[in-house]
Design an enzyme around this catalytic site. Structure first.
Site, short mmCIF file in Angstrom:
data_model
loop_
_atom_site.label_atom_id
_atom_site.label_comp_id
_atom_site.label_asym_id
_atom_site.label_seq_id
_atom_site.Cartn_x
_atom_site.Cartn_y
_atom_site.Cartn_z
N VAL A 1 0.88 -1.17 0.00
CA VAL A 1 0.00 0.00 0.00
C VAL A 1 0.92 1.22 0.00
CG1 VAL A 1 -1.86 1.24 1.16
CG2 VAL A 1 -1.76 -1.26 1.28
N ASN B 1 19.35 -7.39 -15.04
CA ASN B 1 19.92 -8.36 -15.99
C ASN B 1 20.62 -7.68 -17.16
OD1 ASN B 1 18.87 -10.41 -14.33
ND2 ASN B 1 16.90 -10.29 -15.34
#
Length: 560
Positions: free
Chosen positions: A278, A482
């Site tokens: 939240v 990556n």
């Protein structure tokens, strides 16, 4: 002497010396030789890369990751320019089995070790003597290297498959009681499973990550930092120049922070599974500094409410004494709260229903005299892909409560109508539920942002497809992980801007103290930045960097 005179004349040394002395005499600088050094440095050769060093380091959650250091030849000397620590992103969900986590840990170690080897060996040789300011050329070479490594891996896998087929052919002569993979036997409850799965699109296979690919992204980012350092400009400005073709933008906009305040845990006795995060979003009329201060006030009040759950109902009367209350609770809150801080840098709590965390947030704001929807807004990371029960073909939003994709859309519509201060839902559905993404966008697209994070494909694929190959949505969360390169981000954000999708730069779960992500977000012109909560050093470092950039842009009068 004759040779020396010719050598210096060929390099215009006497002329340069005379110009320097004539230019500096009227100024009479306090540090004459320092000023002479500055003058002649303008005629020195541009720095070039001389060495890359890869190192295995520890990230913010105690896991191994990669650091890349860049060394350049500057005025005939080898000099360390900068380093960057790459954040490692795991695709394993929170509720994974211990065996899965162990396999992921081994894969992570192997990937980091391979990345260190690539950087210190192949990339070190390949990028030597290149200018760190030539980002496009560096990224092109990194992309070619990655492609070769990926093709090499495919070739090895193909050979292994052929060898396995030969072995299987030799052993299949003898009958076996065990059914081969793919057979319909050994599945008594199979009819129910397959029937349920026919109701929903099957999960798309997880995109494979090449072992060592971390080296590509880390090196690209390190080169960008080196280029900014050599050019003597901030990284965010260097990134903006790369994106806009070296045209300096007259004004720059800071991304709005999505600050995670609550992490709803999914283990008993907690029942709510839907809300992973939240988040608070400050209103645009506040400066970033004012917005962060307001979020901190709400965090302190939320900590107080969570520490005394039995007294939540009586807390509104404290609204009139906001300053005194904040002072009194501030002394006790930190020691207790630290026990319940997530790796995301936010408070952890368990909830029993969908409305509980929202009402809790509303109470905290009311106690401070703030109104949600005016003084602060909410965003929810639903992480719906972690909730799908493929046996039932439904999402488990609460313990024992399941909803179909169509029912999920109805639930979100009801939720936003009841709590209109929620202005963004991240991953409300799996990416495979494309029809429901269309439905939810039609129903709520004008009321809140519908964002794809895990529902989006990886950056390299988004770039190569030249289209946003994701469900209908308002925008995407991009993570620098990556084999992502800086050039990929500059190109892809331009594509997103052209298609009117909003860009959110998000930090991976395994964060480091490297604050380059903030410069990337500012330089790329991202609409939002998602960094986690306002606790834990690796998270707070980035917020501090964002505040420093705001101050710098305001001072230069280039802050829009």
């Amino acid at each position: 002497r004759q040779e020396a005179a010719e050598y210096y004349r060929d390099h215009r040394v006497p002329q340069r010396m005379e110009e320097a002395l004539n230019a500096l005499f009227p100024l009479r600088p306090a540090d004459l030789y320092g000023e002479l050094a500055n003058y002649f440095s303008n005629f020195s050769k541009a720095p070039v890369i001389c060495k890359l060093v890869g190192r295995k380091v520890i990230d913010g959650v105690g896991q191994p990751t990669l650091e890349v250091e860049i060394y350049c030849t500057v005025k005939n000397y080898e000099k360390r320019i900068c380093s960057t620590v790459m954040s490692f992103h795991s695709q394993i969900p929170e509720n994974a089995l211990p065996e899965t986590n162990e396999a992921d840990e081994k894969e992570r170690n192997d990937s980091v070790n391979t990345a260190v080897e690539w950087v210190s060996d192949s990339l070190n040789t390949m990028l030597r003597d290149l200018k760190p300011t030539d980002q496009c050329k560096v990224d092109e070479m990194l992309g070619e290297y990655f492609t070769k490594q990926a093709e090499f891996k495919k070739e090895i896998e193909k050979q292994e498959e052929e060898a396995a087929e030969v072995t299987l052919a030799l052993t299949s002569c003898t009958p076996s009681a065990t059914a081969l993979p793919g057979g319909k036997k050994a599945a008594k409850p199979g009819r129910k499973v397959s029937a349920a799965e026919r109701m929903i699109p099957p999960a798309e296979p997880v995109e494979s990550v090449l072992c060592g690919s971390l080296a590509i992204g880390a090196t690209s980012l390190a080169i960008a930092k080196a280029g900014a350092t050599i050019s003597r400009i901030p990284l965010y400005l260097h990134i903006a120049l790369l994106k806009h073709g070296q045209d300096l933008p007259k004004e720059m906009t800071l991304p709005l922070p999505m600050v995670t305040l609550l992490n709803c845990e999914k283990i008993p006795p907690a029942k709510l599974k839907l809300m992973k995060e939240v988040m608070l979003i400050p209103p645009v009329q506040l400066s970033l500094k004012q917005g962060i201060e307001r979020v901190l006030d709400i965090q302190k009040e939320m900590t107080r409410l969570l520490e005394s759950p039995g007294k939540v109902q009586s807390s509104p009367r404290l609204a009139d004494s906001k300053k005194g209350k904040a002072h009194n609770t501030g002394k006790k809150a930190p020691p207790r709260a630290l026990k319940r801080i997530s790796h995301l840098g936010c408070l952890i709590t368990g909830c029993d229903n969908l409305e509980q965390p929202l009402l809790l947030m509303q109470t905290a704001c009311n106690n401070l005299g703030l109104e949600l929807g005016t003084d602060m807004y909410l965003a929810i990371n639903c992480a719906a892909h972690e909730l799908m029960d493929y046996v039932k073909g439904k999402y488990e939003i609460l313990t024992g409560m399941f909803k179909s994709p169509d029912e999920m859309v109805d639930m979100y519509v009801e939720l936003i109508n009841k709590f209109p201060f929620i202005i963004a839902l991240i991953d409300p559905l799996r990416k495979e539920d494309r029809q429901q993404w269309n439905n939810i966008c039609c129903a709520l697209g004008s009321k809140c942002y519908l964002i794809a994070e895990d529902a989006a494909t990886c950056i390299s694929k988004l770039k190569s497809d030249q289209k946003i190959n994701i469900p209908t949505c308002s925008g995407v969360v991009l993570k620098y992980i990556n084999q992502t390169k800086v050039s990929d981000l500059t190109e892809l954000t331009g594509l997103l801007d052209g298609q009117r999708h909003i860009t959110i730069l998000g930090s991976p779960d395994g964060e480091s103290s490297d604050d380059s992500l903030v410069d990337l977000a500012v330089g790329l012109g991202a609409r939002f930045i998602k960094l986690g909560g306002l606790s834990r050093g690796e998270r707070v470092t980035k917020y501090n960097r964002l505040l420093a950039i705001e101050e710098e842009l305001a001072k230069n009068r280039t802050l829009r």
